[in-house]
Write a protein that holds these residues in place. Structure first.
Motif, PDB file in Angstrom:
ATOM      1  N   UNK A  46       0.901  -1.205   0.065  1.00  0.00           N
ATOM      2  CA  UNK A  46      -0.004  -0.087  -0.180  1.00  0.00           C
ATOM      3  C   UNK A  46       0.565   1.277   0.090  1.00  0.00           C
ATOM      4  N   UNK A  47       2.057   1.144   0.895  1.00  0.00           N
ATOM      5  CA  UNK A  47       2.948   2.430   0.957  1.00  0.00           C
ATOM      6  C   UNK A  47       3.358   2.649  -0.660  1.00  0.00           C
ATOM      7  N   UNK A  48       3.928   1.541  -1.236  1.00  0.00           N
ATOM      8  CA  UNK A  48       4.376   1.794  -2.308  1.00  0.00           C
ATOM      9  C   UNK A  48       3.786   2.205  -3.645  1.00  0.00           C
ATOM     10  N   UNK A  49       2.363   1.715  -3.549  1.00  0.00           N
ATOM     11  CA  UNK A  49       1.435   2.152  -4.561  1.00  0.00           C
ATOM     12  C   UNK A  49       1.152   3.715  -4.123  1.00  0.00           C
ATOM     13  N   UNK A  50       0.963   4.070  -3.227  1.00  0.00           N
ATOM     14  CA  UNK A  50       0.631   5.379  -2.728  1.00  0.00           C
ATOM     15  C   UNK A  50       1.753   6.558  -3.145  1.00  0.00           C
ATOM     16  N   UNK A  51       2.835   5.983  -2.838  1.00  0.00           N
ATOM     17  CA  UNK A  51       4.193   6.841  -3.165  1.00  0.00           C
ATOM     18  C   UNK A  51       4.394   6.870  -4.884  1.00  0.00           C
ATOM     19  N   UNK A  52       3.990   5.822  -5.469  1.00  0.00           N
ATOM     20  CA  UNK A  52       4.066   5.783  -7.075  1.00  0.00           C
ATOM     21  C   UNK A  52       3.167   6.670  -7.494  1.00  0.00           C
ATOM     22  N   UNK A  53       1.765   6.811  -7.127  1.00  0.00           N
ATOM     23  CA  UNK A  53       0.830   7.765  -7.343  1.00  0.00           C
ATOM     24  C   UNK A  53       1.286   9.310  -7.204  1.00  0.00           C
ATOM     25  N   UNK A  54       1.755   9.285  -5.904  1.00  0.00           N
ATOM     26  CA  UNK A  54       2.089  10.661  -5.569  1.00  0.00           C
ATOM     27  C   UNK A  54       3.515  11.224  -6.486  1.00  0.00           C
ATOM     28  N   UNK A  55       4.434  10.370  -6.556  1.00  0.00           N
ATOM     29  CA  UNK A  55       5.733  10.498  -7.573  1.00  0.00           C
ATOM     30  C   UNK A  55       5.172  10.816  -8.976  1.00  0.00           C
ATOM     31  N   UNK A  56       4.318  10.143  -9.544  1.00  0.00           N
ATOM     32  CA  UNK A  56       3.771  10.457 -10.763  1.00  0.00           C
ATOM     33  C   UNK A  56       3.306  11.751 -11.029  1.00  0.00           C
ATOM     34  N   UNK A  57       2.404  12.211  -9.984  1.00  0.00           N
ATOM     35  CA  UNK A  57       1.695  13.580  -9.881  1.00  0.00           C
ATOM     36  C   UNK A  57       2.734  14.603  -9.700  1.00  0.00           C
ATOM     37  N   UNK A  58       3.816  14.367  -8.949  1.00  0.00           N
ATOM     38  CA  UNK A  58       4.936  15.300  -8.477  1.00  0.00           C
ATOM     39  C   UNK A  58       5.763  15.483  -9.831  1.00  0.00           C
ATOM     40  N   UNK A 176      -7.007  -4.665   7.765  1.00  0.00           N
ATOM     41  CA  UNK A 176      -6.996  -3.771   6.472  1.00  0.00           C
ATOM     42  C   UNK A 176      -5.654  -3.000   6.722  1.00  0.00           C
ATOM     43  N   UNK A 177      -4.626  -2.878   5.602  1.00  0.00           N
ATOM     44  CA  UNK A 177      -3.531  -1.812   5.753  1.00  0.00           C
ATOM     45  C   UNK A 177      -3.823  -0.578   5.118  1.00  0.00           C
ATOM     46  N   UNK A 178      -3.487   0.301   5.778  1.00  0.00           N
ATOM     47  CA  UNK A 178      -3.839   1.968   5.214  1.00  0.00           C
ATOM     48  C   UNK A 178      -2.634   2.914   5.621  1.00  0.00           C
ATOM     49  N   UNK A 179      -2.543   3.563   4.670  1.00  0.00           N
ATOM     50  CA  UNK A 179      -1.656   4.739   4.531  1.00  0.00           C
ATOM     51  C   UNK A 179      -2.071   5.994   4.199  1.00  0.00           C
ATOM     52  N   UNK A 180      -1.597   7.274   4.655  1.00  0.00           N
ATOM     53  CA  UNK A 180      -1.826   8.363   3.874  1.00  0.00           C
ATOM     54  C   UNK A 180      -0.294   9.009   3.531  1.00  0.00           C
ATOM     55  N   UNK A 181      -0.449   9.409   2.408  1.00  0.00           N
ATOM     56  CA  UNK A 181       0.610  10.375   1.943  1.00  0.00           C
ATOM     57  C   UNK A 181       0.039  11.956   1.537  1.00  0.00           C
ATOM     58  N   UNK A 182       0.818  12.823   1.792  1.00  0.00           N
ATOM     59  CA  UNK A 182       0.338  14.332   1.931  1.00  0.00           C
ATOM     60  C   UNK A 182       1.513  15.163   1.232  1.00  0.00           C
ATOM     61  N   UNK A 183       1.607  15.858   0.142  1.00  0.00           N
ATOM     62  CA  UNK A 183       2.546  16.820  -0.239  1.00  0.00           C
ATOM     63  C   UNK A 183       1.895  18.225  -1.007  1.00  0.00           C
ATOM     64  N   UNK A 184       2.768  19.114  -0.873  1.00  0.00           N
ATOM     65  CA  UNK A 184       2.348  20.434  -1.856  1.00  0.00           C
ATOM     66  C   UNK A 184       3.480  20.274  -3.200  1.00  0.00           C
ATOM     67  N   UNK A 185       2.794  20.551  -4.154  1.00  0.00           N
ATOM     68  CA  UNK A 185       3.458  20.532  -5.487  1.00  0.00           C
ATOM     69  C   UNK A 185       3.214  21.766  -6.083  1.00  0.00           C
TER      70      UNK A 185
END
Length: 194
Positions: A46-58, A176-185
């Motif tokens: 879950x962490x890897x997939x969330x970070x992948x989505x964030x990295x693509x947007x970034x 259930x495994x849950x993770x939240x990632x937040x950033x400003x771009x």
């Protein structure tokens, strides 16, 4: 002198009972270890997939000049919204430098789509005609225009704040495994208009 030819019934029953208790404790520890190992593996996915989505947007938003189109998960046009919305679809205009010609950058439109039913996040741009999968196990993506002063819309924002919630429900281990990632771009090319 007593003749010891074997164990008495009481000794056999006590031996079986003690062996059962030890095996039960070891088995319980083994099951707990397997469940915890699976839970840790799920959290990592879950962490890897969330970070992948964030990295693509970034990566894309760094080269962005503006958001061209944005819809929330219900399909509502949100280009003139000033607050946080659940992202459904978004089109970003990017300025791309052609070789060493910094004076004449070209434009690429990148399309993002979050499928809240399949929990997947994908993109396509002028180069690719079909949506490519960026990540899965995404429960929600929220974005907010920056600066977040309450008057900035997505149409005239200088960047976005992205909040991604990843979620994986494993019915085998009932966790259930849950993770939240937040950033400003912030858009690097917000002054550039093609």
């Amino acid at each position: 002198m007593r003749n010891n030819k074997g164990f008495t019934l009481i000794e056999v029953v006590l031996g079986i009972a003690l062996t059962s208790i030890v095996l039960l404790a070891v088995g319980s520890m083994l099951v707990t270890a397997v469940v915890n190992n699976k839970d840790i593996a799920n959290k990592s996915v879950v962490q890897q997939n969330s970070e992948l989505a964030l990295a693509e947007l970034r990566t894309t938003c760094f080269d962005a000049s503006q958001i061209m189109e944005i819809k929330d998960t219900s399909g509502h046009d949100a280009i003139n919204e000033t607050g946080r919305i659940p992202l459904g679809e978004m089109v970003i205009r990017r300025a791309v430098i052609n070789g060493d010609n910094f004076a004449a950058p070209s434009e690429i439109l990148t399309f993002y789509k979050f499928d809240d039913t399949a929990h997947t996040f994908g993109f396509k741009d002028d180069v690719y005609s079909n949506y490519g999968l960026v990540s899965q196990y995404i429960d929600s993506i929220y974005i907010e225009p920056l600066p977040s002063d309450g008057t900035t819309t997505f149409k005239d924002c200088l960047g976005i704040e992205v909040s991604i919630k990843g979620l994986l429900k494993d019915t085998a281990i009932k966790k259930k495994s849950e993770v939240n990632v937040v950033t400003q771009i912030y858009f690097r090319n917000s002054d550039f208009k093609v």
